[in-house]
Design a protein around this motif. Structure first.
Motif, PDB file in Angstrom:
ATOM      1  N   LYS A  40      34.854 -14.866  29.523  1.00  0.00           N
ATOM      2  CA  LYS A  40      34.580 -16.215  29.031  1.00  0.00           C
ATOM      3  C   LYS A  40      35.808 -17.120  29.068  1.00  0.00           C
ATOM      4  O   LYS A  40      35.700 -18.296  29.421  1.00  0.00           O
ATOM      5  CB  LYS A  40      34.028 -16.139  27.608  1.00  0.00           C
ATOM      6  CG  LYS A  40      33.626 -17.490  27.033  1.00  0.00           C
ATOM      7  CD  LYS A  40      33.070 -17.327  25.630  1.00  0.00           C
ATOM      8  CE  LYS A  40      32.703 -18.674  25.035  1.00  0.00           C
ATOM      9  NZ  LYS A  40      32.199 -18.527  23.647  1.00  0.00           N
ATOM     10  N   HIS A 119      27.753 -21.093  28.059  1.00  0.00           N
ATOM     11  CA  HIS A 119      28.193 -19.796  28.576  1.00  0.00           C
ATOM     12  C   HIS A 119      27.579 -18.668  27.745  1.00  0.00           C
ATOM     13  O   HIS A 119      27.093 -17.665  28.298  1.00  0.00           O
ATOM     14  CB  HIS A 119      29.715 -19.726  28.536  1.00  0.00           C
ATOM     15  CG  HIS A 119      30.308 -18.680  29.416  1.00  0.00           C
ATOM     16  ND1 HIS A 119      30.338 -17.349  29.049  1.00  0.00           N
ATOM     17  CD2 HIS A 119      30.895 -18.739  30.649  1.00  0.00           C
ATOM     18  CE1 HIS A 119      30.913 -16.645  30.011  1.00  0.00           C
ATOM     19  NE2 HIS A 119      31.265 -17.460  30.994  1.00  0.00           N
ATOM     20  N   GLU A 120      27.587 -18.818  26.426  1.00  0.00           N
ATOM     21  CA  GLU A 120      27.019 -17.794  25.553  1.00  0.00           C
ATOM     22  C   GLU A 120      25.513 -17.676  25.751  1.00  0.00           C
ATOM     23  O   GLU A 120      24.987 -16.562  25.871  1.00  0.00           O
ATOM     24  CB  GLU A 120      27.319 -18.130  24.093  1.00  0.00           C
ATOM     25  CG  GLU A 120      28.763 -17.919  23.696  1.00  0.00           C
ATOM     26  CD  GLU A 120      28.982 -18.167  22.219  1.00  0.00           C
ATOM     27  OE1 GLU A 120      27.978 -18.410  21.506  1.00  0.00           O
ATOM     28  OE2 GLU A 120      30.139 -18.117  21.780  1.00  0.00           O
ATOM     29  N   ARG A 121      24.823 -18.798  25.783  1.00  0.00           N
ATOM     30  CA  ARG A 121      23.359 -18.751  25.918  1.00  0.00           C
ATOM     31  C   ARG A 121      22.961 -18.075  27.221  1.00  0.00           C
ATOM     32  O   ARG A 121      22.032 -17.267  27.257  1.00  0.00           O
ATOM     33  CB  ARG A 121      22.782 -20.174  25.852  1.00  0.00           C
ATOM     34  CG  ARG A 121      22.770 -20.779  24.463  1.00  0.00           C
ATOM     35  CD  ARG A 121      21.829 -21.958  24.378  1.00  0.00           C
ATOM     36  NE  ARG A 121      22.249 -23.056  25.227  1.00  0.00           N
ATOM     37  CZ  ARG A 121      23.027 -24.050  24.831  1.00  0.00           C
ATOM     38  NH1 ARG A 121      23.508 -24.062  23.591  1.00  0.00           N
ATOM     39  NH2 ARG A 121      23.343 -25.029  25.655  1.00  0.00           N
ATOM     40  N   THR A 123      24.813 -15.970  29.018  1.00  0.00           N
ATOM     41  CA  THR A 123      25.197 -14.563  28.952  1.00  0.00           C
ATOM     42  C   THR A 123      24.181 -13.759  28.152  1.00  0.00           C
ATOM     43  O   THR A 123      23.755 -12.677  28.564  1.00  0.00           O
ATOM     44  CB  THR A 123      26.597 -14.406  28.324  1.00  0.00           C
ATOM     45  OG1 THR A 123      27.561 -15.077  29.160  1.00  0.00           O
ATOM     46  CG2 THR A 123      26.991 -12.944  28.197  1.00  0.00           C
ATOM     47  N   PHE A 124      23.774 -14.273  27.004  1.00  0.00           N
ATOM     48  CA  PHE A 124      22.797 -13.568  26.175  1.00  0.00           C
ATOM     49  C   PHE A 124      21.471 -13.413  26.916  1.00  0.00           C
ATOM     50  O   PHE A 124      20.829 -12.364  26.858  1.00  0.00           O
ATOM     51  CB  PHE A 124      22.575 -14.312  24.867  1.00  0.00           C
ATOM     52  CG  PHE A 124      23.777 -14.335  23.961  1.00  0.00           C
ATOM     53  CD1 PHE A 124      24.871 -13.516  24.208  1.00  0.00           C
ATOM     54  CD2 PHE A 124      23.828 -15.172  22.870  1.00  0.00           C
ATOM     55  CE1 PHE A 124      25.990 -13.530  23.388  1.00  0.00           C
ATOM     56  CE2 PHE A 124      24.932 -15.190  22.035  1.00  0.00           C
ATOM     57  CZ  PHE A 124      26.016 -14.372  22.291  1.00  0.00           C
ATOM     58  N   GLY A 165      22.052 -17.200  21.142  1.00  0.00           N
ATOM     59  CA  GLY A 165      23.346 -17.780  20.833  1.00  0.00           C
ATOM     60  C   GLY A 165      23.183 -19.097  20.098  1.00  0.00           C
ATOM     61  O   GLY A 165      22.105 -19.461  19.647  1.00  0.00           O
ATOM     62  N   GLU A 256      25.419  -8.830  25.026  1.00  0.00           N
ATOM     63  CA  GLU A 256      26.412  -9.900  24.895  1.00  0.00           C
ATOM     64  C   GLU A 256      27.518  -9.735  25.940  1.00  0.00           C
ATOM     65  O   GLU A 256      27.234  -9.630  27.121  1.00  0.00           O
ATOM     66  CB  GLU A 256      26.950  -9.932  23.464  1.00  0.00           C
ATOM     67  CG  GLU A 256      25.861 -10.079  22.413  1.00  0.00           C
ATOM     68  CD  GLU A 256      26.391 -10.087  21.017  1.00  0.00           C
ATOM     69  OE1 GLU A 256      27.404 -10.779  20.771  1.00  0.00           O
ATOM     70  OE2 GLU A 256      25.807  -9.407  20.156  1.00  0.00           O
ATOM     71  N   TYR A 257      28.781  -9.676  25.497  1.00  0.00           N
ATOM     72  CA  TYR A 257      29.900  -9.574  26.439  1.00  0.00           C
ATOM     73  C   TYR A 257      30.423  -8.140  26.580  1.00  0.00           C
ATOM     74  O   TYR A 257      31.442  -7.912  27.214  1.00  0.00           O
ATOM     75  CB  TYR A 257      31.043 -10.493  26.004  1.00  0.00           C
ATOM     76  CG  TYR A 257      30.744 -11.964  26.186  1.00  0.00           C
ATOM     77  CD1 TYR A 257      30.942 -12.591  27.415  1.00  0.00           C
ATOM     78  CD2 TYR A 257      30.221 -12.726  25.143  1.00  0.00           C
ATOM     79  CE1 TYR A 257      30.656 -13.931  27.585  1.00  0.00           C
ATOM     80  CE2 TYR A 257      29.927 -14.067  25.307  1.00  0.00           C
ATOM     81  CZ  TYR A 257      30.145 -14.671  26.531  1.00  0.00           C
ATOM     82  OH  TYR A 257      29.854 -15.995  26.712  1.00  0.00           O
TER      83      TYR A 257
END
Length: 290
Positions: A40, A119-121, A123-124, A165, A256-257
């Motif tokens: 990220k 980026h989070e949304r 990725t999730f 997210g 997640e990551y």
């Protein structure tokens, strides 16, 4: 397990019924891959730098120089009034040049946060495995008040709804310097900004939820007693005629990551009118794409 069912289990005894079966519908074959998690931090740094260039805003050096006096005055204001000194501009006279520089900093901050949320949304969404289960009655009589209990081993969150997210958004405004301010800015490139704000971080397609149907069995999460404990779910009671099957509401596992890992599902199936308990396990192989 209810008291009546427990007593019947003892009285009837016998071999647990094989009429009730649980199978894995998705992922197919018990195997799937998820996109390898992106890093990220460099993604955000590169995207924010692209956004700053596209916005035509002045350089970081110009901003630091423009805010040097303000930064010192603001620090003194905080020291003089700890209760209110942290408020923007509190006790500090701000010039047009400083107002513009502060607006540039705020625009960069909001842009960075929006990019981070996106980026989070993504990725999730991309790194979620959808577990679809199906209960079948292979016997020659209806099964009444069936109950399904699940235990799933995973250090990651498992839920009956996909993890998305942070869902909010902070409006990004790229300020225009007033005529009284001399700042080296370029032309605003709106097309480039839109491309950055709508950037796709993963090239893979989002996994589809193929296990959902209007006729499904609800699953309820039971209280987890510790981070090292399995996730536990139980179904609502339901009936199932012979030769019929029904799917449960999907379960979502979001990595997640973190690296993906295999999932172990253990279960127990019972019915009020059938003796014993059917138990078993399912294995789901989850790997990161190369």
């Amino acid at each position: 397990m209810g008291a009546v069912r427990f007593i019947k289990k003892i009285l009837l005894g016998g071999v647990p019924p094989k009429d009730l079966r649980l199978s894995l519908i998705s992922p197919q074959g018990g195997k799937c891959t998820v996109p390898r998690a992106r890093d990220k931090a460099p993604d955000m740094i590169n995207a924010l730098q692209d956004a700053i260039i596209a916005s035509g805003l002045p350089t970081r050096e110009w901003i630091n120089e423009a805010l040097a006096r303000y930064a010192e005055a603001a620090s003194e204001a905080v020291s003089a009034d700890p209760q209110n000194g942290y408020l923007l501009h509190h006790g500090v006279d701000v010039t047009d040049r400083e107002k513009f520089a502060l607006a540039v900093v705020e625009g960069q901050r909001a842009t960075g946060m929006n990019l981070g949320f996106r980026h989070e949304r993504e990725t999730f969404a991309m790194r979620t495995v959808i577990l679809g289960l199906e209960v079948a009655n292979a016997g020659n009589m209806p099964a009444t008040r069936i109950e399904l209990e699940l235990q799933i081993s995973s250090r990651h969150r498992i839920s009956t709804s996909p993890m998305t997210g942070f869902s909010g958004s902070i409006g990004t405004v790229f300020p225009i310097p007033p005529e009284t301010v001399e700042a080296k800015i370029a032309d605003l490139d709106l097309d480039a900004l839109r491309e950055i704000e709508n950037r796709k971080w993963y090239s893979e397609t989002r996994p589809q939820d193929s296990s959902w149907s209007d006729d499904h069995v609800m699953l309820v999460e039971e209280k987890r007693t510790g981070d090292d404990k399995p996730w536990r779910y139980r179904s609502e009671s339901f009936d199932l005629r012979q030769g019929r099957s029904v799917r449960t509401k999907p379960l979502y596992v979001c990595f997640e990551y973190d690296p993906a890992h295999d999932l172990e599902i253990s279960y127990q199936l019972s019915a009020e009118n059938l003796p014993g308990i059917t138990d078993g396990s399912l294995h789901v192989r989850v790997t990161d794409a190369p």
